[in-house]
Scaffold this motif. Structure first.
Motif, PDB file in Angstrom:
ATOM      1  N   CYS A  92      28.926  38.581  26.443  1.00 26.35           N
ATOM      2  CA  CYS A  92      30.371  38.416  26.270  1.00 26.35           C
ATOM      3  C   CYS A  92      30.720  36.957  26.027  1.00 26.35           C
ATOM      4  CB  CYS A  92      31.108  38.932  27.506  1.00 26.35           C
ATOM      5  SG  CYS A  92      32.908  38.925  27.343  1.00 26.35           S
ATOM      6  N   GLU A  93      31.493  36.731  24.971  1.00 29.40           N
ATOM      7  CA  GLU A  93      31.906  35.370  24.629  1.00 29.40           C
ATOM      8  C   GLU A  93      32.597  34.682  25.805  1.00 29.40           C
ATOM      9  OE1 GLU A  93      31.892  32.744  22.816  1.00 29.40           O
ATOM     10  OE2 GLU A  93      30.413  33.597  21.463  1.00 29.40           O
ATOM     11  N   LYS A  94      32.458  33.356  25.821  1.00 33.17           N
ATOM     12  CA  LYS A  94      33.170  32.563  26.812  1.00 33.17           C
ATOM     13  C   LYS A  94      34.665  32.503  26.440  1.00 33.17           C
ATOM     14  CE  LYS A  94      34.080  29.401  23.848  1.00 33.17           C
ATOM     15  NZ  LYS A  94      35.481  29.174  23.459  1.00 33.17           N
ATOM     16  N   PRO A  95      35.561  32.325  27.393  1.00 30.53           N
ATOM     17  CA  PRO A  95      35.329  32.510  28.822  1.00 30.53           C
ATOM     18  C   PRO A  95      35.057  33.976  29.121  1.00 30.53           C
ATOM     19  CG  PRO A  95      37.674  32.334  28.432  1.00 30.53           C
ATOM     20  CD  PRO A  95      36.998  32.086  27.110  1.00 30.53           C
ATOM     21  N   LEU A  96      34.233  34.236  30.121  1.00 30.65           N
ATOM     22  CA  LEU A  96      33.818  35.606  30.408  1.00 30.65           C
ATOM     23  C   LEU A  96      35.007  36.537  30.598  1.00 30.65           C
ATOM     24  CD1 LEU A  96      31.242  37.251  30.750  1.00 30.65           C
ATOM     25  CD2 LEU A  96      31.303  36.741  33.192  1.00 30.65           C
ATOM     26  N   ALA A  97      36.065  36.041  31.241  1.00 34.91           N
ATOM     27  CA  ALA A  97      37.267  36.856  31.458  1.00 34.91           C
ATOM     28  C   ALA A  97      38.457  35.947  31.711  1.00 34.91           C
ATOM     29  CB  ALA A  97      37.050  37.808  32.624  1.00 34.91           C
ATOM     30  N   SER A  98      39.606  36.551  31.985  1.00 33.74           N
ATOM     31  CA  SER A  98      40.852  35.803  32.161  1.00 33.74           C
ATOM     32  C   SER A  98      40.895  35.028  33.469  1.00 33.74           C
ATOM     33  CB  SER A  98      42.050  36.765  32.123  1.00 33.74           C
ATOM     34  OG  SER A  98      42.101  37.452  30.893  1.00 33.74           O
ATOM     35  N   ASN A  99      40.258  35.568  34.510  1.00 37.46           N
ATOM     36  CA  ASN A  99      40.373  34.977  35.850  1.00 37.46           C
ATOM     37  C   ASN A  99      39.206  35.416  36.733  1.00 37.46           C
ATOM     38  OD1 ASN A  99      41.097  37.663  36.737  1.00 37.46           O
ATOM     39  ND2 ASN A  99      43.165  37.249  35.984  1.00 37.46           N
ATOM     40  N   THR A 100      39.175  34.932  37.957  1.00 39.61           N
ATOM     41  CA  THR A 100      38.052  35.214  38.859  1.00 39.61           C
ATOM     42  C   THR A 100      37.994  36.681  39.266  1.00 39.61           C
ATOM     43  OG1 THR A 100      39.423  34.517  40.738  1.00 39.61           O
ATOM     44  CG2 THR A 100      37.947  32.878  39.791  1.00 39.61           C
ATOM     45  N   ALA A 101      39.147  37.317  39.428  1.00 33.20           N
ATOM     46  CA  ALA A 101      39.155  38.729  39.818  1.00 33.20           C
ATOM     47  C   ALA A 101      38.445  39.574  38.770  1.00 33.20           C
ATOM     48  CB  ALA A 101      40.587  39.220  40.027  1.00 33.20           C
ATOM     49  N   GLU A 102      38.706  39.291  37.495  1.00 40.58           N
ATOM     50  CA  GLU A 102      38.057  40.038  36.419  1.00 40.58           C
ATOM     51  C   GLU A 102      36.568  39.733  36.347  1.00 40.58           C
ATOM     52  OE1 GLU A 102      41.783  40.666  33.284  1.00 40.58           O
ATOM     53  OE2 GLU A 102      40.152  39.305  32.769  1.00 40.58           O
ATOM     54  N   VAL A 103      36.197  38.468  36.497  1.00 43.24           N
ATOM     55  CA  VAL A 103      34.781  38.096  36.461  1.00 43.24           C
ATOM     56  C   VAL A 103      34.027  38.785  37.593  1.00 43.24           C
ATOM     57  CG1 VAL A 103      33.132  36.196  36.733  1.00 43.24           C
ATOM     58  CG2 VAL A 103      35.139  35.902  35.285  1.00 43.24           C
ATOM     59  N   GLU A 104      34.615  38.771  38.776  1.00 46.93           N
ATOM     60  CA  GLU A 104      33.992  39.416  39.928  1.00 46.93           C
ATOM     61  C   GLU A 104      33.795  40.910  39.689  1.00 46.93           C
ATOM     62  OE1 GLU A 104      34.420  39.081  44.778  1.00 46.93           O
ATOM     63  OE2 GLU A 104      36.206  38.859  43.544  1.00 46.93           O
ATOM     64  N   ALA A 105      34.802  41.554  39.108  1.00 45.39           N
ATOM     65  CA  ALA A 105      34.710  42.988  38.811  1.00 45.39           C
ATOM     66  C   ALA A 105      33.624  43.267  37.771  1.00 45.39           C
ATOM     67  CB  ALA A 105      36.061  43.510  38.323  1.00 45.39           C
ATOM     68  N   MET A 106      33.506  42.401  36.766  1.00 48.89           N
ATOM     69  CA  MET A 106      32.488  42.564  35.726  1.00 48.89           C
ATOM     70  C   MET A 106      31.082  42.425  36.310  1.00 48.89           C
ATOM     71  SD  MET A 106      34.409  40.333  32.791  1.00 48.89           S
ATOM     72  CE  MET A 106      33.186  40.440  31.468  1.00 48.89           C
ATOM     73  N   ILE A 107      30.891  41.438  37.161  1.00 44.81           N
ATOM     74  CA  ILE A 107      29.579  41.224  37.778  1.00 44.81           C
ATOM     75  C   ILE A 107      29.196  42.420  38.651  1.00 44.81           C
ATOM     76  CG2 ILE A 107      28.323  39.809  39.457  1.00 44.81           C
ATOM     77  CD1 ILE A 107      29.905  37.385  38.348  1.00 44.81           C
ATOM     78  N   GLN A 108      30.150  42.912  39.422  1.00 47.03           N
ATOM     79  CA  GLN A 108      29.876  44.069  40.276  1.00 47.03           C
ATOM     80  C   GLN A 108      29.551  45.302  39.440  1.00 47.03           C
ATOM     81  OE1 GLN A 108      29.615  43.916  43.730  1.00 47.03           O
ATOM     82  NE2 GLN A 108      28.650  45.891  43.300  1.00 47.03           N
ATOM     83  N   CYS A 109      30.250  45.462  38.330  1.00 51.73           N
ATOM     84  CA  CYS A 109      30.003  46.588  37.432  1.00 51.73           C
ATOM     85  C   CYS A 109      28.586  46.511  36.856  1.00 51.73           C
ATOM     86  CB  CYS A 109      31.034  46.592  36.310  1.00 51.73           C
ATOM     87  SG  CYS A 109      30.945  48.026  35.216  1.00 51.73           S
ATOM     88  N   ALA A 110      28.160  45.314  36.469  1.00 48.34           N
ATOM     89  CA  ALA A 110      26.803  45.133  35.944  1.00 48.34           C
ATOM     90  C   ALA A 110      25.761  45.513  36.993  1.00 48.34           C
ATOM     91  CB  ALA A 110      26.608  43.692  35.489  1.00 48.34           C
ATOM     92  N   LYS A 111      25.993  45.096  38.223  1.00 42.99           N
ATOM     93  CA  LYS A 111      25.067  45.423  39.309  1.00 42.99           C
ATOM     94  C   LYS A 111      25.058  46.922  39.590  1.00 42.99           C
ATOM     95  CE  LYS A 111      25.439  40.932  41.653  1.00 42.99           C
ATOM     96  NZ  LYS A 111      25.927  40.206  42.865  1.00 42.99           N
ATOM     97  N   ASP A 112      26.225  47.526  39.614  1.00 36.79           N
ATOM     98  CA  ASP A 112      26.332  48.962  39.909  1.00 36.79           C
ATOM     99  C   ASP A 112      25.607  49.814  38.876  1.00 36.79           C
ATOM    100  OD1 ASP A 112      27.845  48.370  42.132  1.00 36.79           O
ATOM    101  OD2 ASP A 112      29.773  48.865  41.204  1.00 36.79           O
ATOM    102  N   HIS A 113      25.663  49.385  37.615  1.00 38.53           N
ATOM    103  CA  HIS A 113      25.099  50.199  36.538  1.00 38.53           C
ATOM    104  C   HIS A 113      23.771  49.661  36.016  1.00 38.53           C
ATOM    105  CE1 HIS A 113      28.625  52.823  36.276  1.00 38.53           C
ATOM    106  NE2 HIS A 113      29.308  51.738  36.583  1.00 38.53           N
ATOM    107  N   GLN A 114      23.238  48.639  36.717  1.00 40.11           N
ATOM    108  CA  GLN A 114      21.903  48.117  36.438  1.00 40.11           C
ATOM    109  C   GLN A 114      21.709  47.726  34.971  1.00 40.11           C
ATOM    110  OE1 GLN A 114      19.006  47.569  38.759  1.00 40.11           O
ATOM    111  NE2 GLN A 114      20.992  47.280  39.753  1.00 40.11           N
ATOM    112  N   VAL A 115      22.700  46.963  34.471  1.00 38.35           N
ATOM    113  CA  VAL A 115      22.625  46.455  33.106  1.00 38.35           C
ATOM    114  C   VAL A 115      22.768  44.936  33.121  1.00 38.35           C
ATOM    115  CG1 VAL A 115      23.437  48.558  31.980  1.00 38.35           C
ATOM    116  CG2 VAL A 115      25.105  46.847  32.751  1.00 38.35           C
TER     117      VAL A 115
END
Length: 330
Positions: A92-115
């Protein structure tokens, strides 16, 4: 082969494809655009057999393994998480997301779905930046990092004529800090980690985003000064000052000439060959990680993306640059 999809058919995607096509295991198969005509035109140009105008249908397809997202910043989080929930790896192009809440959610999603999820920030993967890291010990105790990235935007002329394009529209979580200031922030985080404090100020445009600004970041034994702008140009190099010498970097966003000037007056050129397209190295890193079933980059890591997002958000709040995405995340 790693089969890729792309979201966003703009100049940055063209640049990414020019770089990624130099990698033997890269294969563009799928193009998304909001209109069928644009999708078909772009796909035909780049030899991609599949096109979509519906992201849900695209995510459900088995036409690709990974996706490069280059849409407006405000769309990054939702689009990335949709793809990751369907088992797709995301660059995903920089910036990864709009704010920290979105970045945190994206990281957790990646971990949850093992991608794999990786922020597409080219600087920290360039050979000359990696060489800066290798030689940094030579300048002794680091006391200051100064970085400047000021580049007059071609869109600013149209802004002054009354046309607010995406680059200056807060709806898309845009502005000078998010667009080019990040190129000075992310390398700082990779080299020195999270600061103790951040102070930010800017010149605010009428549209509600920063046209230019500056950050002062305090660490235990050093400070950092960052200046950035989309309404002026700067021709100054960036510098890392140590007690025994300073590293001089010609361009913080794409270092091509790097040298150490020691306090005894001697100069050491530590520039290395960087023959590939500047975006080649981030594509190479991502494809290498996918091929080796890795779920996180050690360089453009979750920690670096999260700390960078926190710095950007902290500074924006001090400046009064608030996005619709910030309100929806509260």
């Amino acid at each position: 082969m790693i089969r890729f999809a792309i979201i966003g058919t703009n100049w940055i995607t063209e640049s990414f494809l020019e770089a990624a096509n130099q990698i033997e295991t890269f294969d563009l198969t799928t193009v998304y655009s909001r209109t069928e005509e644009q999708a078909q035109t772009f796909a035909k140009k780049h030899g991609a057999p599949y096109t979509y105008t519906d992201l849900e249908k695209m995510a459900n397809s088995d036409h690709f393994d990974a996706v490069y997202i280059a849409s407006p910043n405000s769309f990054h989080a939702d689009q990335a998480m949709l793809m990751m929930k369907h088992g797709k790896h995301v660059l995903c192009e920089k910036p990864l997301a709009s704010n920290t809440a979105e970045v945190e959610a994206m990281i957790q999603c990646a971990k949850d779905h093992q991608v794999l999820l990786m922020e597409a920030l080219k600087t920290t993967l360039l050979p000359n930046f990696l060489n800066i890291k290798e030689h940094l010990h030579k300048i002794g105790k680091v006391r200051r990092y100064t970085a400047s990235y000021c580049q007059y935007s071609s869109r600013y002329d149209r802004y002054k004529q009354g046309e607010v394009l995406n680059a200056f529209d807060p709806t898309f979580s845009n502005g000078s800090l998010m667009d080019i200031g990040i190129y000075a922030v992310y390398p700082l985080v990779e080299l020195f980690g999270e600061p103790l404090s951040v102070t930010g100020q800017c010149y605010m445009l009428d549209s509600g985003v920063d046209g230019q600004g500056s950050l002062l970041l305090q660490y235990k034994d050093m400070d950092a000064v960052i200046t950035y702008s989309k309404i002026t140009n700067s021709y100054l190099p960036s510098e890392i000052q140590g007690e025994n010498g300073s590293v001089i970097i010609d361009k913080i966003h794409t270092p091509e000439k790097v040298e150490i000037r020691y306090k005894d007056g001697t100069v050491e050129d530590i520039t290395v060959s960087q023959d590939q397209h500047p975006m080649y190295y981030e594509a190479q890193e991502f494809i290498h990680l996918v091929s080796n079933k890795k779920k996180e980059s050690a360089i453009n890591s979750f920690t670096n993306s999260m700390v960078t997002a926190s710095i950007l958000e902290n500074a924006r709040k001090q400046m009064g640059v608030i996005y619709p995405a910030d309100r929806s995340s509260e």
